[in-house]
Write a protein that holds these residues in place. Structure first.
Motif, PDB file in Angstrom:
ATOM      1  N   ARG A 139      44.903  29.819  28.946  1.00  0.00           N
ATOM      2  CA  ARG A 139      44.827  28.358  28.991  1.00  0.00           C
ATOM      3  C   ARG A 139      44.457  27.985  30.414  1.00  0.00           C
ATOM      4  O   ARG A 139      45.189  28.296  31.354  1.00  0.00           O
ATOM      5  CB  ARG A 139      46.181  27.747  28.608  1.00  0.00           C
ATOM      6  N   GLY A 140      43.320  27.335  30.576  1.00  0.00           N
ATOM      7  CA  GLY A 140      42.910  26.988  31.925  1.00  0.00           C
ATOM      8  C   GLY A 140      41.791  25.974  31.893  1.00  0.00           C
ATOM      9  O   GLY A 140      41.340  25.546  30.832  1.00  0.00           O
ATOM     10  N   LYS A 141      41.323  25.612  33.078  1.00  0.00           N
ATOM     11  CA  LYS A 141      40.267  24.610  33.190  1.00  0.00           C
ATOM     12  C   LYS A 141      38.921  25.322  33.272  1.00  0.00           C
ATOM     13  O   LYS A 141      38.716  26.179  34.121  1.00  0.00           O
ATOM     14  CB  LYS A 141      40.499  23.769  34.443  1.00  0.00           C
ATOM     15  N   LEU A 142      38.014  24.946  32.403  1.00  0.00           N
ATOM     16  CA  LEU A 142      36.719  25.596  32.349  1.00  0.00           C
ATOM     17  C   LEU A 142      35.814  25.064  33.454  1.00  0.00           C
ATOM     18  O   LEU A 142      35.403  23.912  33.441  1.00  0.00           O
ATOM     19  CB  LEU A 142      36.069  25.367  30.985  1.00  0.00           C
ATOM     20  N   HIS A 143      35.507  25.939  34.407  1.00  0.00           N
ATOM     21  CA  HIS A 143      34.620  25.528  35.484  1.00  0.00           C
ATOM     22  C   HIS A 143      33.181  25.914  35.216  1.00  0.00           C
ATOM     23  O   HIS A 143      32.249  25.211  35.614  1.00  0.00           O
ATOM     24  CB  HIS A 143      35.069  26.156  36.816  1.00  0.00           C
ATOM     25  N   ALA A 144      32.971  27.056  34.531  1.00  0.00           N
ATOM     26  CA  ALA A 144      31.611  27.509  34.281  1.00  0.00           C
ATOM     27  C   ALA A 144      31.605  28.463  33.105  1.00  0.00           C
ATOM     28  O   ALA A 144      32.615  29.082  32.776  1.00  0.00           O
ATOM     29  CB  ALA A 144      31.053  28.207  35.522  1.00  0.00           C
ATOM     30  N   GLU A 197      47.696  33.247  31.519  1.00  0.00           N
ATOM     31  CA  GLU A 197      47.358  34.248  30.523  1.00  0.00           C
ATOM     32  C   GLU A 197      48.624  34.630  29.766  1.00  0.00           C
ATOM     33  O   GLU A 197      49.664  34.852  30.368  1.00  0.00           O
ATOM     34  CB  GLU A 197      46.766  35.492  31.196  1.00  0.00           C
ATOM     35  N   THR A 198      48.542  34.691  28.449  1.00  0.00           N
ATOM     36  CA  THR A 198      49.680  35.080  27.630  1.00  0.00           C
ATOM     37  C   THR A 198      49.322  36.351  26.889  1.00  0.00           C
ATOM     38  O   THR A 198      48.352  36.379  26.128  1.00  0.00           O
ATOM     39  CB  THR A 198      50.020  33.979  26.610  1.00  0.00           C
ATOM     40  N   ILE A 199      50.084  37.410  27.109  1.00  0.00           N
ATOM     41  CA  ILE A 199      49.828  38.683  26.451  1.00  0.00           C
ATOM     42  C   ILE A 199      50.952  38.951  25.468  1.00  0.00           C
ATOM     43  O   ILE A 199      52.133  38.903  25.832  1.00  0.00           O
ATOM     44  CB  ILE A 199      49.762  39.831  27.484  1.00  0.00           C
ATOM     45  N   THR A 200      50.600  39.240  24.209  1.00  0.00           N
ATOM     46  CA  THR A 200      51.610  39.528  23.195  1.00  0.00           C
ATOM     47  C   THR A 200      51.671  41.032  23.003  1.00  0.00           C
ATOM     48  O   THR A 200      50.703  41.654  22.564  1.00  0.00           O
ATOM     49  CB  THR A 200      51.255  38.830  21.875  1.00  0.00           C
ATOM     50  N   VAL A 201      52.807  41.624  23.321  1.00  0.00           N
ATOM     51  CA  VAL A 201      52.970  43.077  23.259  1.00  0.00           C
ATOM     52  C   VAL A 201      53.933  43.409  22.133  1.00  0.00           C
ATOM     53  O   VAL A 201      55.000  42.808  22.027  1.00  0.00           O
ATOM     54  CB  VAL A 201      53.530  43.628  24.580  1.00  0.00           C
ATOM     55  N   VAL A 202      53.535  44.354  21.289  1.00  0.00           N
ATOM     56  CA  VAL A 202      54.436  44.797  20.224  1.00  0.00           C
ATOM     57  C   VAL A 202      54.901  46.204  20.550  1.00  0.00           C
ATOM     58  O   VAL A 202      54.116  47.150  20.560  1.00  0.00           O
ATOM     59  CB  VAL A 202      53.740  44.784  18.848  1.00  0.00           C
ATOM     60  N   MET A 223      42.159  31.242  40.000  1.00  0.00           N
ATOM     61  CA  MET A 223      40.756  31.279  39.592  1.00  0.00           C
ATOM     62  C   MET A 223      40.489  32.621  38.941  1.00  0.00           C
ATOM     63  O   MET A 223      40.820  33.669  39.497  1.00  0.00           O
ATOM     64  CB  MET A 223      39.839  31.090  40.818  1.00  0.00           C
ATOM     65  N   LEU A 224      39.898  32.605  37.764  1.00  0.00           N
ATOM     66  CA  LEU A 224      39.739  33.827  36.984  1.00  0.00           C
ATOM     67  C   LEU A 224      38.343  33.906  36.382  1.00  0.00           C
ATOM     68  O   LEU A 224      37.839  32.927  35.841  1.00  0.00           O
ATOM     69  CB  LEU A 224      40.792  33.845  35.872  1.00  0.00           C
ATOM     70  N   PHE A 225      37.721  35.078  36.484  1.00  0.00           N
ATOM     71  CA  PHE A 225      36.451  35.329  35.806  1.00  0.00           C
ATOM     72  C   PHE A 225      36.748  36.082  34.520  1.00  0.00           C
ATOM     73  O   PHE A 225      37.397  37.113  34.533  1.00  0.00           O
ATOM     74  CB  PHE A 225      35.512  36.140  36.700  1.00  0.00           C
ATOM     75  N   MET A 272      33.147  33.347  31.534  1.00  0.00           N
ATOM     76  CA  MET A 272      33.686  32.053  31.941  1.00  0.00           C
ATOM     77  C   MET A 272      34.375  32.154  33.284  1.00  0.00           C
ATOM     78  O   MET A 272      34.895  33.207  33.645  1.00  0.00           O
ATOM     79  CB  MET A 272      34.723  31.558  30.926  1.00  0.00           C
ATOM     80  N   VAL A 273      34.390  31.045  33.990  1.00  0.00           N
ATOM     81  CA  VAL A 273      35.232  30.916  35.168  1.00  0.00           C
ATOM     82  C   VAL A 273      36.293  29.872  34.841  1.00  0.00           C
ATOM     83  O   VAL A 273      35.969  28.727  34.536  1.00  0.00           O
ATOM     84  CB  VAL A 273      34.426  30.481  36.410  1.00  0.00           C
ATOM     85  N   LEU A 274      37.542  30.308  34.871  1.00  0.00           N
ATOM     86  CA  LEU A 274      38.643  29.397  34.554  1.00  0.00           C
ATOM     87  C   LEU A 274      39.511  29.185  35.776  1.00  0.00           C
ATOM     88  O   LEU A 274      39.799  30.131  36.522  1.00  0.00           O
ATOM     89  CB  LEU A 274      39.521  29.973  33.432  1.00  0.00           C
TER      90      LEU A 274
END
Lengths: 114, 65
Positions: free
Chosen positions: A38-43, A57-62, A82-84, A50-52
């Motif tokens: 979940r983030g803001k879309l910059h590009a 980040e949510t990781i679901t681990v079983v 900032m994440l690519f 995408m650049v957010l």
């Protein structure tokens, strides 16, 4: 739920136009490997790279207990300023509501809970 | 003889089920799609076995899935 104007007639010609409309908005992205962003879309580009910004980040681990075959679901969250995102991992994206209050500024590093 | 393009044009505006390689279903109204099978859906619902998440509004689904 909110009103949504129908897509047809709003200038959407191809599915990527829908992503274009989300520029500078907060979006929700579902990734392969049981991950969500979940983030803001910059590009973005045609590969869905995408650049957010200000992203969670949510990781679901079983975890499966070998002896009892019991499945334990764990949720791991990470935050980045900032994440690519590489496009080949993207499954779907949509506009997101503001889930939390505006985030406070944090250190210039990603916080890892793993 | 219908081409696959005729079929997909026929589907636009109708409720559809998009089944991904992973087995997850997305039900919604088909807004548009392109040659890569990227899809824009309205009023999307996600079904994994039973109903899981309720996605609202418009979603973009990447074609390779």
């Amino acid at each position: 739920m909110d009103d949504h104007a129908p897509l047809e007639g709003s200038g959407i010609e191809e599915p990527l136009d829908l992503v274009r409309l989300s520029l500078d908005e907060r979006i929700y992205v579902k990734l392969r490997g049981d991950r969500e962003l979940r983030g803001k879309l910059h590009a973005y580009d045609g590969h869905l790279n995408m650049v957010l910004g200000d992203v969670e980040e949510t990781i679901t681990v079983v975890d499966v207990n070998e002896e009892t075959s019991e499945e334990v679901i764990r949720i791991v969250k990470r935050n980045c300023e900032m994440l690519f995102v590489r496009g080949d991992g993207v499954i779907l994206s949509q506009e997101s509501e503001w889930k939390n209050a505006p985030r406070q500024r944090i250190n210039h590093s990603c916080i890892k809970n793993i | 003889m219908e081409s696959s393009q005729d079929f997909t044009s026929f589907l636009i505006g109708r409720p559809v089920i998009v089944k991904l390689n992973s087995g997850i279903d997305y039900r919604g109204i088909l807004a548009c799609l392109d040659g890569y099978m990227n899809i824009a859906l309205e009023q999307t619902e996600e079904y994994v076995n039973g109903q899981l998440m309720n996605k609202y509004g418009d979603t973009f689904i990447r074609g390779n899935n």
